[in-house]
Design an enzyme around this catalytic site. Structure first.
Site, PDB file in Angstrom:
ATOM      1  N   SER A   1       2.942  -1.719  10.510  1.00 22.76           N
ATOM      2  CA  SER A   1       4.388  -1.707  10.802  1.00 22.76           C
ATOM      3  C   SER A   1       5.080  -3.034  10.524  1.00 22.76           C
ATOM      4  O   SER A   1       5.967  -3.441  11.271  1.00 22.76           O
ATOM      5  CB  SER A   1       4.633  -1.251  12.247  1.00 22.76           C
ATOM      6  OG  SER A   1       4.172   0.072  12.431  1.00 22.76           O
TER       7      SER A   1
ATOM      8  N   GLU B   1      -5.751  -4.745  10.534  1.00 24.59           N
ATOM      9  CA  GLU B   1      -4.806  -3.655  10.719  1.00 24.59           C
ATOM     10  C   GLU B   1      -5.144  -2.889  11.989  1.00 24.59           C
ATOM     11  O   GLU B   1      -5.960  -1.961  11.956  1.00 24.59           O
ATOM     12  CB  GLU B   1      -4.865  -2.704   9.520  1.00 24.59           C
ATOM     13  CG  GLU B   1      -4.417  -3.334   8.228  1.00 24.59           C
ATOM     14  CD  GLU B   1      -3.731  -2.327   7.317  1.00 24.59           C
ATOM     15  OE1 GLU B   1      -2.646  -2.619   6.847  1.00 24.59           O
ATOM     16  OE2 GLU B   1      -4.288  -1.236   7.114  1.00 24.59           O
TER      17      GLU B   1
ATOM     18  N   GLY C   1       1.868   2.658  10.748  1.00 20.80           N
ATOM     19  CA  GLY C   1       2.809   3.760  10.594  1.00 20.80           C
ATOM     20  C   GLY C   1       3.449   4.215  11.901  1.00 20.80           C
ATOM     21  O   GLY C   1       4.060   5.281  11.960  1.00 20.80           O
TER      22      GLY C   1
ATOM     23  N   GLU D   1      -7.097   4.870   7.508  1.00 21.28           N
ATOM     24  CA  GLU D   1      -6.872   6.290   7.173  1.00 21.28           C
ATOM     25  C   GLU D   1      -8.087   6.866   6.452  1.00 21.28           C
ATOM     26  O   GLU D   1      -8.412   8.039   6.623  1.00 21.28           O
ATOM     27  CB  GLU D   1      -5.589   6.431   6.323  1.00 21.28           C
ATOM     28  CG  GLU D   1      -4.353   6.287   7.199  1.00 21.28           C
ATOM     29  CD  GLU D   1      -3.118   5.768   6.479  1.00 21.28           C
ATOM     30  OE1 GLU D   1      -3.074   5.787   5.236  1.00 21.28           O
ATOM     31  OE2 GLU D   1      -2.183   5.330   7.193  1.00 21.28           O
TER      32      GLU D   1
ATOM     33  N   ASN E   1       0.876  -1.169   0.000  1.00 23.44           N
ATOM     34  CA  ASN E   1       0.000   0.000   0.000  1.00 23.44           C
ATOM     35  C   ASN E   1       0.917   1.224   0.000  1.00 23.44           C
ATOM     36  O   ASN E   1       1.445   1.601   1.037  1.00 23.44           O
ATOM     37  CB  ASN E   1      -0.880  -0.023   1.262  1.00 23.44           C
ATOM     38  CG  ASN E   1      -1.727   1.234   1.390  1.00 23.44           C
ATOM     39  OD1 ASN E   1      -1.784   2.056   0.461  1.00 23.44           O
ATOM     40  ND2 ASN E   1      -2.383   1.396   2.532  1.00 23.44           N
TER      41      ASN E   1
ATOM     42  N   HIS F   1      -9.760   1.257   4.634  1.00 26.13           N
ATOM     43  CA  HIS F   1      -8.490   1.455   5.351  1.00 26.13           C
ATOM     44  C   HIS F   1      -8.722   2.454   6.490  1.00 26.13           C
ATOM     45  O   HIS F   1      -9.506   3.393   6.349  1.00 26.13           O
ATOM     46  CB  HIS F   1      -7.431   1.985   4.378  1.00 26.13           C
ATOM     47  CG  HIS F   1      -6.059   2.016   4.985  1.00 26.13           C
ATOM     48  ND1 HIS F   1      -5.650   3.019   5.824  1.00 26.13           N
ATOM     49  CD2 HIS F   1      -5.037   1.131   4.914  1.00 26.13           C
ATOM     50  CE1 HIS F   1      -4.409   2.757   6.226  1.00 26.13           C
ATOM     51  NE2 HIS F   1      -4.015   1.613   5.692  1.00 26.13           N
TER      52      HIS F   1
ATOM     53  N   LYS G   1       0.155   4.198  -0.397  1.00 25.37           N
ATOM     54  CA  LYS G   1      -0.544   5.406   0.085  1.00 25.37           C
ATOM     55  C   LYS G   1      -0.261   6.539  -0.912  1.00 25.37           C
ATOM     56  O   LYS G   1      -0.136   6.266  -2.107  1.00 25.37           O
ATOM     57  CB  LYS G   1      -0.106   5.730   1.511  1.00 25.37           C
ATOM     58  CG  LYS G   1      -0.233   4.490   2.407  1.00 25.37           C
ATOM     59  CD  LYS G   1      -0.124   4.764   3.864  1.00 25.37           C
ATOM     60  CE  LYS G   1      -0.299   3.446   4.618  1.00 25.37           C
ATOM     61  NZ  LYS G   1      -0.275   3.600   6.052  1.00 25.37           N
TER      62      LYS G   1
HETATM   63  P1  PGA Z   1       2.480   0.620   7.699  1.00 26.38           P
HETATM   64  O1  PGA Z   1       1.060   0.783   7.010  1.00 26.38           O
HETATM   65  O2  PGA Z   1       3.073  -0.673   7.176  1.00 26.38           O
HETATM   66  O3  PGA Z   1       3.269   1.829   7.247  1.00 26.38           O
HETATM   67  O4  PGA Z   1       2.269   0.580   9.164  1.00 26.38           O
HETATM   68  C1  PGA Z   1       0.217  -0.318   6.802  1.00 26.38           C
HETATM   69  C2  PGA Z   1      -1.079   0.130   6.168  1.00 26.38           C
HETATM   70  O5  PGA Z   1      -1.545   1.218   6.496  1.00 26.38           O
HETATM   71  O6  PGA Z   1      -1.651  -0.568   5.326  1.00 26.38           O
END
Ligand code: PGA
Length: 250
Positions: A206, A162, A168, A94, A7, A92, A9
């Site tokens: 992460s 998640e 993140g 976010e 992903n 997601h 983003k």
């Molecule tokens: P991250 O993000 O690996 O940077 O923690 C995962 C995600 O949001 O899908």
């Protein structure tokens, strides 16, 4: 099959994109792990064309709940499919927290993705407060209920666990925590589908090469959804190797 999904983003990998894709070519020899990339929308058609004929899948990071019409700035599931995407990330955290996407909207998006023959990758996960209060499983069940409860589900459905507090942040769920959540997600999805659906459950939050092997060793974990660490081809491949080499339960 296990899945290693990037992903990106609203980012692109550092350096040359062709070099990144060439490196991912190493994953072509994997037997049980398949790579997917979800780039920002404008890069979907180009990547899909570049990767045509390879085993690498291309997907969107979001789609509209509508099929077409006066929805400025939106992209439909059908359009994504038409330019070569085979999957789409939906719900997601976010999108849920920054753009106010609620359960009803998430459910509608899963529905249009399925109708467009685009595999939804439904994201669910609890916030830290809910986990600390012991409510993680109940929240996951509620999210699944609202997203899937009214739909005719396909034979196989991708879901990403998640935990919001792990995205993140550099903090990942422990393998045991993830396995427990995955087992709950599996149970609930099978129940909601009347035993017709096989969930494929990925972990996200992460994931990096340093923690990938321990997480991949859990038989409940059937792949990863990787944000930050997917922007570097070498690190991303190392995560995939951990999945490919994992011997769950051994
Ligand atoms: P991250 O993000 O690996 O940077 O923690 C995962 C995600 O949001 O899908």
């Amino acid at each position: 099959m296990r899945y290693l999904i990037a992903n990106w983003k609203m980012n692109l990998p550092k350096g040359d994109l062709d070099e990144y894709l060439e490196k991912l070519g190493e994953g072509e020899s994997w037997h049980s792990t398949r790579i997917g990339i979800a780039p920002p929308f404008p890069f979907v058609p180009g990547l899909a064309a570049d990767l045509e004929g390879s085993r690498v899948l291309v997907g969107g990071q979001n789609c509209s709940d509508a099929d077409s019409g006066a929805y400025t700035g939106e992209v439909s599931a059908r359009m994504l499919r038409a330019v070569g995407a085979s999957f789409v990330i939906i719900g997601h955290s976010e999108r849920r927290s920054l753009y106010g996407e609620g359960d009803e909207l998430v459910a509608a998006k899963v529905k249009v993705a399925l109708a467009a023959n685009l595999r939804p990758l439904l994201c669910v996960g609890e916030d830290l407060q809910t986990r600390e209060k012991g409510g993680a499983v109940a929240l996951l069940e509620r999210q699944l209920d609202s997203a899937l409860g009214s739909l005719a589900l396909p034979e196989e459905l991708w879901i990403a666990y998640e935990p919001v507090w792990a995205i993140g942040t550099g903090r990942n769920a422990t393998p045991a925590m993830a396995a427990e959540a995955h087992a709950a997600i599996r149970r609930k999805t099978i129940e909601l589908s009347g035993d017709r659906t096989r969930p494929v459950i990925l972990y996200g939050g992460s994931v990096k090469k340093e923690n990938a092997a321990a997480l991949a060793a859990q038989s409940e974990i059937e792949g990863f959804l990787v944000g930050g660490a997917s922007l570097d081809a070498d690190g991303f491949l190392a995560i995939g190797e951990a999945l490919e080499l994992a011997r769950p339960g051994a």
